[in-house]
Write a protein that holds these residues in place. Structure first.
Motif: not given
Length: 190
Positions: A44-73
């Motif tokens: 309950q006291d995990d700092a992630w609970r207060k953070a803005t968390i965004i995943m961005h499905v950025r690059e995709c192919s048939d073999k690989q996907i890159k997903v940046p995970l943004h936590v605040d800044d």
């Protein structure tokens, strides 16, 4: 009337998130989109609970996907999900703000035998030997038993980390795309 409203939403630029069978396929179908996440499991006291968390499905192919995970800044994390001959591999690419790799980077694991095939809606990745050696070299002993899990269920994507005394999960609602975040730090200088 319902069709008219839906047509108006589509004409206004609204695009419903794509749903597909399986984790890899769902991510591919949502390539280019970003989604807000919330901590679904963890202290309950995990700092992630207060953070803005965004995943961005950025690059995709048939073999690989890159997903940046943004936590605040903090734009240091990128999940790399890659199909292999035997299943799927998950790696975590960690960078500094200048784009240089962190000392602890490219850790993760391969899907369990029989896991990670086309259409699988949940995949587990036990920590691999290379990652265990890196964790030990950097005095991160607790991480040597990590198992990461990614799943798609009920219109949500989840990322979970389990190990003794730790069960942490973030859920992302795939029905609510958000604005694309700034570039992740792996693109700095490219």
């Amino acid at each position: 009337m319902k069709n008219l409203v839906l047509s108006g939403m589509l004409l206004a630029g609204f695009a419903a998130p794509a749903q597909a069978e399986g984790v890899f396929e769902t991510l591919q179908a949502n390539c280019g989109k970003a989604f807000k996440g919330e901590v679904a499991r963890g202290a309950q006291d995990d700092a992630w609970r207060k953070a803005t968390i965004i995943m961005h499905v950025r690059e995709c192919s048939d073999k690989q996907i890159k997903v940046p995970l943004h936590v605040d800044d903090n734009h240091s994390r990128v999940w790399i999900i890659r199909r292999t001959e035997d299943g799927v591999r998950l790696k975590h690419d960690h960078r500094h703000e200048n784009g240089h790799s962190d000392t602890v980077t490219m850790y993760g694991g391969d899907s369990r035998e029989g896991d990670g095939g086309a259409g699988d809606d949940e995949i587990a990745f036990p920590v691999d030997a290379e990652s265990i050696a890196m964790f030990k070299a950097n005095k991160l002993e607790a991480a040597v038993t990590n198992v990461w899990h990614i799943a798609v269920k009920d219109g949500k994507f989840s990322y979970r980390l389990t190990r003794p005394n730790r069960d942490f999960m973030i859920e992302f609602d795939l029905s609510k795309p958000v604005a694309t975040p700034p570039d992740a730090w792996d693109l700095v200088g490219h």
